[in-house]
Design a protein around this motif. Sequence first.
Motif, short mmCIF file in Angstrom:
data_model
loop_
_atom_site.label_atom_id
_atom_site.label_comp_id
_atom_site.label_asym_id
_atom_site.label_seq_id
_atom_site.Cartn_x
_atom_site.Cartn_y
_atom_site.Cartn_z
N HIS A 108 7.00 -48.45 21.71
CA HIS A 108 8.07 -48.19 20.76
C HIS A 108 9.39 -48.73 21.31
O HIS A 108 9.72 -48.49 22.48
CB HIS A 108 8.22 -46.68 20.50
CG HIS A 108 7.05 -46.08 19.82
ND1 HIS A 108 6.76 -46.31 18.50
CD2 HIS A 108 6.07 -45.25 20.28
CE1 HIS A 108 5.66 -45.65 18.17
NE2 HIS A 108 5.22 -45.00 19.23
N SER B 55 -1.37 -54.23 13.09
CA SER B 55 -0.99 -52.88 12.67
C SER B 55 0.21 -52.50 13.51
O SER B 55 0.16 -52.59 14.75
CB SER B 55 -2.12 -51.89 12.89
OG SER B 55 -3.19 -52.16 12.03
N VAL B 56 1.28 -52.07 12.85
CA VAL B 56 2.53 -51.72 13.53
C VAL B 56 2.89 -50.29 13.15
O VAL B 56 2.87 -49.93 11.97
CB VAL B 56 3.67 -52.67 13.09
CG1 VAL B 56 4.97 -52.31 13.78
CG2 VAL B 56 3.31 -54.11 13.36
N GLN B 57 3.23 -49.50 14.16
CA GLN B 57 3.74 -48.16 13.88
C GLN B 57 5.26 -48.26 13.78
O GLN B 57 5.92 -48.76 14.68
CB GLN B 57 3.34 -47.17 14.97
CG GLN B 57 3.71 -45.75 14.59
CD GLN B 57 3.15 -44.73 15.55
OE1 GLN B 57 3.02 -44.98 16.74
NE2 GLN B 57 2.82 -43.56 15.02
N LYS C 27 5.09 -44.10 10.54
CA LYS C 27 4.06 -44.61 9.64
C LYS C 27 3.50 -45.92 10.20
O LYS C 27 4.23 -46.72 10.76
CB LYS C 27 4.66 -44.86 8.26
CG LYS C 27 5.20 -43.60 7.63
CD LYS C 27 5.89 -43.86 6.32
CE LYS C 27 6.44 -42.55 5.76
NZ LYS C 27 7.17 -42.73 4.53
N THR C 28 2.21 -46.11 9.99
CA THR C 28 1.57 -47.35 10.44
C THR C 28 1.33 -48.25 9.23
O THR C 28 0.83 -47.79 8.20
CB THR C 28 0.24 -47.05 11.15
OG1 THR C 28 0.52 -46.22 12.29
CG2 THR C 28 -0.43 -48.33 11.63
N THR D 208 -0.07 -52.30 8.10
CA THR D 208 -0.76 -53.51 8.51
C THR D 208 -0.15 -54.66 7.74
O THR D 208 0.02 -54.58 6.52
CB THR D 208 -2.27 -53.39 8.21
OG1 THR D 208 -2.78 -52.28 8.94
CG2 THR D 208 -3.01 -54.65 8.60
N HIS E 86 9.63 -49.66 16.38
CA HIS E 86 8.41 -50.36 16.00
C HIS E 86 7.58 -50.64 17.25
O HIS E 86 8.11 -50.82 18.34
CB HIS E 86 8.69 -51.63 15.20
CG HIS E 86 9.71 -52.55 15.78
ND1 HIS E 86 11.05 -52.22 15.90
CD2 HIS E 86 9.60 -53.81 16.25
CE1 HIS E 86 11.72 -53.23 16.43
NE2 HIS E 86 10.86 -54.20 16.66
N ARG F 148 3.48 -52.40 18.31
CA ARG F 148 2.18 -52.97 17.94
C ARG F 148 1.09 -51.97 18.32
O ARG F 148 1.03 -51.50 19.44
CB ARG F 148 1.94 -54.29 18.68
CG ARG F 148 0.61 -54.94 18.31
CD ARG F 148 0.28 -56.15 19.15
NE ARG F 148 -0.17 -55.72 20.46
CZ ARG F 148 0.32 -56.14 21.62
NH1 ARG F 148 1.29 -57.02 21.65
NH2 ARG F 148 -0.17 -55.68 22.76
N ILE F 149 0.23 -51.64 17.37
CA ILE F 149 -0.91 -50.76 17.62
C ILE F 149 -2.16 -51.59 17.91
O ILE F 149 -2.85 -51.38 18.89
CB ILE F 149 -1.18 -49.83 16.41
CG1 ILE F 149 0.06 -48.96 16.11
CG2 ILE F 149 -2.40 -48.97 16.64
CD1 ILE F 149 0.44 -48.00 17.19
#
Length: 171
Positions: free
Chosen positions: A61, A79-81, A88-89, A91, A106, A108-109
């Motif tokens: 983050h 997929s980004v949180q 919220k995530t 894609t 933000h 990267r998940i």
Amino acid sequence: MIKQILLEEDRPYPNSAFPVLYYPEAFKEITNNDNPEREVIEKLGQHLYKRDWVDGIFPYHHFHNNTHEVLVCIEGEVSVQLGGPNGKTVTFSKGDVLLLPAGTAHKRIEASDDFEIVGAYPDGIDYQTYREEDVASEEIYEKVRQESAKVPVPENDPVQGQEGAVQKYWK
């Protein structure tokens, strides 16, 4: 169609009263061309989004307190949180665009092996990056929260120019 993603403050991430703007497939045609990196950078530059780079998204983050940030996926999927650990995530994939208001966390998940984005900033502002450990005190948090809230609305939308979603949703 432009989607708005509203986020709440999630200390130490200030986020923003403005929504994240998600433009599905907005640059799909450009990213299907022979040199999508160059063409996306040129298109963003026409709308005064500069200081561009090509890479990925950090796997932790972080946020920028002094500028908004546009991210254009030129290859693959990610997929980004958004908004911090309680956020919220989303894609997004090749051709999609995300506009993050100043202060929006933000991370990267998960990403495909070929994932790549172009990032840029209104008027080419030299961005400052904050991580959780950089906002260790209430004093620092209040400082970056206030700085994020004072970042002006850009004159141009990164996708649609002077009559775009920024003017509609961020005024």
